[in-house]
Scaffold this active site. Structure first.
Site, PDB file in Angstrom:
ATOM      1  N   SER A 131      -3.712  -6.235 -48.675  1.00  0.00           N
ATOM      2  CA  SER A 131      -4.515  -7.414 -48.394  1.00  0.00           C
ATOM      3  C   SER A 131      -3.796  -8.737 -48.681  1.00  0.00           C
ATOM      4  CB  SER A 131      -5.812  -7.362 -49.207  1.00  0.00           C
ATOM      5  OG  SER A 131      -5.527  -7.373 -50.592  1.00  0.00           O
ATOM      6  N   SER A 186      -1.835  -3.437 -51.807  1.00  0.00           N
ATOM      7  CA  SER A 186      -1.932  -4.759 -51.177  1.00  0.00           C
ATOM      8  C   SER A 186      -0.724  -5.663 -51.386  1.00  0.00           C
ATOM      9  CB  SER A 186      -3.179  -5.487 -51.682  1.00  0.00           C
ATOM     10  OG  SER A 186      -4.320  -4.866 -51.180  1.00  0.00           O
ATOM     11  N   LYS A 232      -2.078 -16.023 -54.028  1.00  0.00           N
ATOM     12  CA  LYS A 232      -3.130 -15.331 -53.265  1.00  0.00           C
ATOM     13  C   LYS A 232      -4.490 -15.920 -53.629  1.00  0.00           C
ATOM     14  CE  LYS A 232      -4.722 -10.631 -52.121  1.00  0.00           C
ATOM     15  NZ  LYS A 232      -4.593  -9.193 -52.409  1.00  0.00           N
TER      16      LYS A 232
END
Lengths: 94, 465
Positions: free
Chosen positions: B143, B168, B66
């Site tokens: 996210s 997330s 990420k």
């Protein structure tokens, strides 16, 4: 509590944000909706309840105060555009 | 071929890591033009493949990371324009451990700016929105949307490192139909993580299977002297729990998570999955979490935005990322850099957090939320005296269409986290696994365990595959 442009301007100034007029207007409306919903918390009885700044019990983590390996000055400055004589260079303080 | 078999074949020389990674890079470059699951793709993957630890537990495995997790020399922006050009001079601890075990970093996955979103639709200026791997009109979830999307779409063995503050990892796992394992707060070092809410952020794996997620957690978990909130507790051999049966395991089914505001068909799919666990010997019973369900959203958003408002103060155009010409005093300079480079939701959350900590409001909002957090933790702890795990849907619906997300107000978007904020605010490990399909879209089921009971999540989650 009165949620208006002047409150939003005060918060923005503390947050170091310059907002345009349409942004201020939008945030007034958003704050009204969000804080009204969050006022649900007023119903929670927190008498004698302590805060949890962490979700799990933590112990203080200490180490001997000795010099250790760390980033070199060159590495630390590598991502900075404004620098001089091995230091970060910032805007005027006064 | 599953991930563990693949690694075995690399280790015994049946698969050449450089040849494999060349094919992987070709595929993800092609996919990225269509789906935007990466903010940047590594240009040194084949070089990495030639120098890996061939005996490592992740030998030759492609690993995506990420964007908010620092990778040395690879632009790491946390999805924000304000970090344009930032190339960390060090690896996050989780990334370092992946490399030591022979993993190959293939790129930085797309996300909501700084993690501020539930759909990966709050992109920073100049970033492309990741598209759902099943239906491009729909969101990946957020996210860690890019991590979820590529994990579902890639045809090669692969694991992604995601990150969760309020859901997330679970949300994109649910919407993309993959496994997301969010560990206990402090189980994985946050060293090198570009923080959102420092008392809430957790790095965790996303994989096609529970076994892949369990393997990755075994590697990245553990104490780190560079990170004072990382827990100094032994790490379990999570993969050993994949084979263990669940006879007699006590699972609490959260009553409120199947009620108002939750799609009926989603509830049905998750109930079917729970029945399958019952068939394998688990004992289930309904349980209620009234305080968590009532106060979870406001407490989470007040704490997380308060923390974000201080954590993001460091982005001011000095040490890294975007800058301006050095003119005017510092207040004006910092404000100028921040205002022109942060997106709308980032500004909104910084504003909310600044407000919640302001003199006159602090007690009613920030401090109150921290006290309510204690009540929520206590509520969970009481329930875990009776149950091994708790079960619910992960998200209230299947992945929404972008055209529907646009109609939601910020508050309505925050409400989508109603099922995931509880375990996140209490720092509890949770796992989202695919529970079936609805209109062709994946439905996620979430299980929550007590602190440091990730092994039970692996044990039960693995049975649903």
């Amino acid at each position: 509590m009165n949620i208006d442009t002047s409150l939003i301007e005060n918060v923005a100034s503390l947050a170091r944000l310059e907002l345009k007029d349409p942004e201020k207007k939008k945030f007034v409306e958003d704050f009204k909706e969000i804080l009204k919903a969050f006022s649900e918390l007023d119903n929670a009885d927190v008498k004698d309840v302590k805060m949890s700044v962490q979700p799990i019990e933590m112990q203080d983590s200490m180490r001997e105060d000795l010099k250790e390996e760390s980033l070199s000055q060159k590495e630390a400055l590598k991502n900075a555009k404004h620098k001089k004589d091995g230091y970060f260079k910032g805007p005027r303080a006064v | 071929m599953n991930t563990i078999e693949f690694i075995q074949k690399i280790r015994n020389g049946e698969i050449d890591p450089a040849e494999n990674i060349a094919r992987v890079m070709e595929e993800i470059s092609k996919l990225n033009k269509e789906y935007n699951h990466f903010n940047m793709i590594a240009d040194d993957a084949e070089k990495q493949a030639k120098n890996i630890n061939l005996k490592g537990r992740l030998a030759g495995l492609p690993v995506s990371v990420k964007d908010c997790i620092c990778v040395k020399g690879m632009e790491s922006r946390s999805g924000s324009k304000i970090l344009s050009g930032y190339k960390p001079v060090f690896d996050a601890t989780a990334v370092r451990k992946v490399r030591e075990e022979g993993g190959i970093i293939i790129g930085k996955t797309s996300q909501d700016e700084f993690g501020f979103g539930s759909f990966s639709s709050n992109m920073g200026e100049g970033f492309e929105t990741p598209l759902n791997p099943v239906d491009k009109k729909r969101a990946c979830g957020g996210s860690s949307g890019g991590s979820g999307g590529i994990t579902a779409k890639i045809s090669f063995p692969h694991i992604s490192l995601g990150e969760s503050t309020g859901g997330s990892i679970a949300s994109p796992a649910s919407f993309c139909g993959v496994t997301g394992l969010c560990p206990t707060y402090g189980r994985v070092s946050r060293y090198g993580l570009i923080d959102y809410g420092n008392s809430l952020d957790k790095i965790g794996p996303m994989a096609k299977s529970v076994s892949g997620a369990a393997l990755m957690l075994e590697i990245i978990a553990g104490h780190d002297k560079n990170e004072s909130t990382s827990l100094d507790k032994p790490v379990d051999a999570y993969t050993d729990y994949l084979q263990k049966d669940i006879k007699g395991m006590r699972i609490g089914v959260i009553r409120e998570a199947f009620g108002e505001g939750i799609d009926d068909e989603v509830s049905e799919k998750v109930k079917d999955a729970i029945s399958r666990l019952e068939d394998m010997g688990a004992k289930t019973e309904e349980v209620s979490l009234p305080l968590t369900m009532k106060y979870g959203i406001p407490a989470y958003y007040l704490i997380s935005t308060s923390e974000a408002s201080t954590n993001l103060a460091k982005f001011c155009g000095m040490r890294y990322g975007k800058t301006e010409e050095l003119e005017d005093g510092f207040n004006k300079y910092f404000s100028k850099v921040r205002s022109s480079n942060l997106g709308e939701e980032a500004k909104r959350r910084i504003m909310l957090g600044t407000f919640a900590r302001m003199a006159g409001y602090r007690d009613a909002y920030y401090i109150k939320a921290l006290k309510v957090r204690s009540m929520i933790i206590k509520e969970y702890k009481k329930v875990f005296k009776k149950f091994d795990l708790l079960a619910s849907p992960t998200m209230p619906s299947i992945a929404p269409k972008f055209s529907d997300i646009e109609k939601l107000s910020p508050l309505q978007q925050y409400m989508m986290d109603v099922l995931t904020v509880g375990p996140n605010i209490a720092g509890l490990p949770h796992l989202s696994v695919n529970a079936g399909e609805l209109k062709g879209m994946p439905v996620g089921m979430m299980m929550v365990g007590d602190h440091l009971e990730e092994k039970k999540l692996v044990q039960a989650g693995g049975k649903l595959e």
